[in-house]
Design a protein around this motif. Structure first.
Motif, PDB file in Angstrom:
ATOM      1  N   ARG A  42      36.583  54.436 -74.537  1.00 27.95           N
ATOM      2  CA  ARG A  42      35.115  54.358 -74.542  1.00 27.95           C
ATOM      3  C   ARG A  42      34.510  55.505 -75.349  1.00 27.95           C
ATOM      4  O   ARG A  42      33.563  55.299 -76.096  1.00 27.95           O
ATOM      5  CB  ARG A  42      34.572  54.374 -73.116  1.00 27.95           C
ATOM      6  CG  ARG A  42      34.855  53.067 -72.387  1.00 27.95           C
ATOM      7  CD  ARG A  42      34.234  53.020 -71.032  1.00 27.95           C
ATOM      8  NE  ARG A  42      32.773  52.912 -71.148  1.00 27.95           N
ATOM      9  CZ  ARG A  42      31.953  53.086 -70.130  1.00 27.95           C
ATOM     10  NH1 ARG A  42      32.421  53.377 -68.940  1.00 27.95           N
ATOM     11  NH2 ARG A  42      30.651  52.973 -70.305  1.00 27.95           N
ATOM     12  N   MET A  43      35.074  56.701 -75.200  1.00 32.35           N
ATOM     13  CA  MET A  43      34.547  57.837 -75.956  1.00 32.35           C
ATOM     14  C   MET A  43      34.766  57.648 -77.450  1.00 32.35           C
ATOM     15  O   MET A  43      33.893  57.961 -78.252  1.00 32.35           O
ATOM     16  CB  MET A  43      35.170  59.156 -75.482  1.00 32.35           C
ATOM     17  CG  MET A  43      34.614  59.632 -74.170  1.00 32.35           C
ATOM     18  SD  MET A  43      34.961  61.364 -73.796  1.00 32.35           S
ATOM     19  CE  MET A  43      36.723  61.438 -73.809  1.00 32.35           C
ATOM     20  N   GLN A  46      32.459  54.381 -78.636  1.00 29.49           N
ATOM     21  CA  GLN A  46      31.009  54.525 -78.522  1.00 29.49           C
ATOM     22  C   GLN A  46      30.527  55.910 -78.923  1.00 29.49           C
ATOM     23  O   GLN A  46      29.336  56.139 -79.062  1.00 29.49           O
ATOM     24  CB  GLN A  46      30.575  54.220 -77.090  1.00 29.49           C
ATOM     25  CG  GLN A  46      30.900  52.806 -76.677  1.00 29.49           C
ATOM     26  CD  GLN A  46      30.532  52.545 -75.228  1.00 29.49           C
ATOM     27  OE1 GLN A  46      29.709  53.221 -74.647  1.00 29.49           O
ATOM     28  NE2 GLN A  46      31.171  51.546 -74.643  1.00 29.49           N
ATOM     29  N   GLU A  48      29.054  59.336 -79.401  1.00 32.88           N
ATOM     30  CA  GLU A  48      27.997  60.069 -78.725  1.00 32.88           C
ATOM     31  C   GLU A  48      26.974  59.188 -78.008  1.00 32.88           C
ATOM     32  O   GLU A  48      26.060  59.692 -77.378  1.00 32.88           O
ATOM     33  CB  GLU A  48      27.351  61.060 -79.673  1.00 32.88           C
ATOM     34  CG  GLU A  48      28.349  62.144 -80.041  1.00 32.88           C
ATOM     35  CD  GLU A  48      27.768  63.217 -80.930  1.00 32.88           C
ATOM     36  OE1 GLU A  48      26.636  63.653 -80.675  1.00 32.88           O
ATOM     37  OE2 GLU A  48      28.464  63.614 -81.860  1.00 32.88           O
ATOM     38  N   ARG A  49      27.125  57.880 -78.067  1.00 33.82           N
ATOM     39  CA  ARG A  49      26.301  57.011 -77.220  1.00 33.82           C
ATOM     40  C   ARG A  49      26.857  57.006 -75.807  1.00 33.82           C
ATOM     41  O   ARG A  49      26.157  56.679 -74.855  1.00 33.82           O
ATOM     42  CB  ARG A  49      26.258  55.586 -77.763  1.00 33.82           C
ATOM     43  CG  ARG A  49      25.486  55.492 -79.079  1.00 33.82           C
ATOM     44  CD  ARG A  49      25.601  54.125 -79.640  1.00 33.82           C
ATOM     45  NE  ARG A  49      27.030  53.931 -79.939  1.00 33.82           N
ATOM     46  CZ  ARG A  49      27.545  52.903 -80.558  1.00 33.82           C
ATOM     47  NH1 ARG A  49      26.772  51.930 -80.940  1.00 33.82           N
ATOM     48  NH2 ARG A  49      28.828  52.816 -80.802  1.00 33.82           N
ATOM     49  N   PHE A  50      28.140  57.357 -75.638  1.00 38.97           N
ATOM     50  CA  PHE A  50      28.783  57.374 -74.326  1.00 38.97           C
ATOM     51  C   PHE A  50      28.816  58.775 -73.731  1.00 38.97           C
ATOM     52  O   PHE A  50      28.710  58.939 -72.528  1.00 38.97           O
ATOM     53  CB  PHE A  50      30.215  56.832 -74.431  1.00 38.97           C
ATOM     54  CG  PHE A  50      30.958  56.885 -73.123  1.00 38.97           C
ATOM     55  CD1 PHE A  50      30.679  55.967 -72.120  1.00 38.97           C
ATOM     56  CD2 PHE A  50      31.912  57.857 -72.880  1.00 38.97           C
ATOM     57  CE1 PHE A  50      31.346  56.021 -70.906  1.00 38.97           C
ATOM     58  CE2 PHE A  50      32.589  57.913 -71.673  1.00 38.97           C
ATOM     59  CZ  PHE A  50      32.297  56.997 -70.688  1.00 38.97           C
ATOM     60  N   TYR A  51      28.969  59.798 -74.550  1.00 34.28           N
ATOM     61  CA  TYR A  51      29.079  61.161 -74.027  1.00 34.28           C
ATOM     62  C   TYR A  51      28.167  62.108 -74.784  1.00 34.28           C
ATOM     63  O   TYR A  51      27.686  61.799 -75.868  1.00 34.28           O
ATOM     64  CB  TYR A  51      30.524  61.662 -74.108  1.00 34.28           C
ATOM     65  CG  TYR A  51      31.010  61.944 -75.516  1.00 34.28           C
ATOM     66  CD1 TYR A  51      30.798  63.185 -76.101  1.00 34.28           C
ATOM     67  CD2 TYR A  51      31.680  60.984 -76.250  1.00 34.28           C
ATOM     68  CE1 TYR A  51      31.228  63.457 -77.392  1.00 34.28           C
ATOM     69  CE2 TYR A  51      32.126  61.245 -77.538  1.00 34.28           C
ATOM     70  CZ  TYR A  51      31.890  62.485 -78.096  1.00 34.28           C
ATOM     71  OH  TYR A  51      32.316  62.748 -79.376  1.00 34.28           O
ATOM     72  N   LYS A  52      27.914  63.257 -74.176  1.00 31.64           N
ATOM     73  CA  LYS A  52      27.188  64.319 -74.852  1.00 31.64           C
ATOM     74  C   LYS A  52      27.916  65.628 -74.590  1.00 31.64           C
ATOM     75  O   LYS A  52      28.686  65.755 -73.635  1.00 31.64           O
ATOM     76  CB  LYS A  52      25.734  64.399 -74.397  1.00 31.64           C
ATOM     77  CG  LYS A  52      25.546  64.739 -72.940  1.00 31.64           C
ATOM     78  CD  LYS A  52      24.073  64.749 -72.593  1.00 31.64           C
ATOM     79  CE  LYS A  52      23.882  65.045 -71.113  1.00 31.64           C
ATOM     80  NZ  LYS A  52      22.473  65.092 -70.737  1.00 31.64           N
ATOM     81  N   ASP A  69      29.163  62.460 -69.355  1.00 36.94           N
ATOM     82  CA  ASP A  69      28.836  61.067 -69.660  1.00 36.94           C
ATOM     83  C   ASP A  69      27.323  60.929 -69.766  1.00 36.94           C
ATOM     84  O   ASP A  69      26.579  61.898 -69.572  1.00 36.94           O
ATOM     85  CB  ASP A  69      29.453  60.103 -68.644  1.00 36.94           C
ATOM     86  CG  ASP A  69      28.874  60.211 -67.245  1.00 36.94           C
ATOM     87  OD1 ASP A  69      27.786  60.807 -67.061  1.00 36.94           O
ATOM     88  OD2 ASP A  69      29.510  59.692 -66.305  1.00 36.94           O
ATOM     89  N   LYS A  70      26.844  59.741 -70.077  1.00 34.23           N
ATOM     90  CA  LYS A  70      25.414  59.569 -70.332  1.00 34.23           C
ATOM     91  C   LYS A  70      24.562  59.793 -69.092  1.00 34.23           C
ATOM     92  O   LYS A  70      23.378  60.056 -69.197  1.00 34.23           O
ATOM     93  CB  LYS A  70      25.130  58.213 -70.965  1.00 34.23           C
ATOM     94  CG  LYS A  70      25.490  57.030 -70.107  1.00 34.23           C
ATOM     95  CD  LYS A  70      25.246  55.734 -70.848  1.00 34.23           C
ATOM     96  CE  LYS A  70      25.681  54.553 -69.997  1.00 34.23           C
ATOM     97  NZ  LYS A  70      25.495  53.299 -70.692  1.00 34.23           N
ATOM     98  N   GLU A  71      25.173  59.745 -67.894  1.00 29.25           N
ATOM     99  CA  GLU A  71      24.440  60.044 -66.659  1.00 29.25           C
ATOM    100  C   GLU A  71      24.473  61.533 -66.323  1.00 29.25           C
ATOM    101  O   GLU A  71      23.879  61.963 -65.351  1.00 29.25           O
ATOM    102  CB  GLU A  71      25.025  59.253 -65.479  1.00 29.25           C
ATOM    103  CG  GLU A  71      24.675  57.775 -65.493  1.00 29.25           C
ATOM    104  CD  GLU A  71      25.622  56.963 -66.363  1.00 29.25           C
ATOM    105  OE1 GLU A  71      26.805  57.338 -66.473  1.00 29.25           O
ATOM    106  OE2 GLU A  71      25.174  55.979 -66.952  1.00 29.25           O
ATOM    107  N   GLY A  72      25.219  62.313 -67.108  1.00 32.00           N
ATOM    108  CA  GLY A  72      25.301  63.750 -66.877  1.00 32.00           C
ATOM    109  C   GLY A  72      26.473  64.195 -66.015  1.00 32.00           C
ATOM    110  O   GLY A  72      26.588  65.370 -65.681  1.00 32.00           O
TER     111      GLY A  72
END
Length: 104
Positions: A42-43, A46, A48-52, A69-72
């Motif tokens: 997934r990383m 996707q 940087e749409r999946f992780y930051k 992840d995108k939820e932090g």
């Protein structure tokens, strides 16, 4: 390269390692190896749409970064770096390594 080891709690921990053997990030608390592969897929697909990436400085002035992840929620953390430039290079290497791993 991804290394996976079983932890004391019965789950698995993983590390993303460069070709030269330097550990870029370590993640913990996944249930099994399949979960690690799914996360890596997934990383890489996707990106940087999946992780930051969250850049941080500890109380001793050393730098590190966390992968969220995108939820932090925490996915993985780096080791410490002596300089901000070193940390930025680590982030660049992490992103390149994820891209090279690609979906399985």
């Amino acid at each position: 390269m991804v290394t996976i080891v079983k932890n004391k709690e019965g789950g698995v921990d993983f590390s993303i390692v460069t070709e030269s053997g330097k550990t870029l990030v370590k993640g913990t608390g996944l249930t099994n190896e399949s979960d690690v592969r799914t996360l890596i897929d997934r990383m890489s697909a996707q990106q940087e749409r999946f992780y930051k990436v969250a850049r941080k400085t500890d109380h001793n002035g050393r730098f590190h970064f966390s992968v969220l992840d995108k939820e932090g929620s925490l996915i993985a953390q780096s080791g410490t770096y002596g300089s901000e430039a070193g940390m930025e290079n680590g982030i660049k290497n992490f992103k390149n390594s994820i891209a090279q791993l690609g979906p399985s």
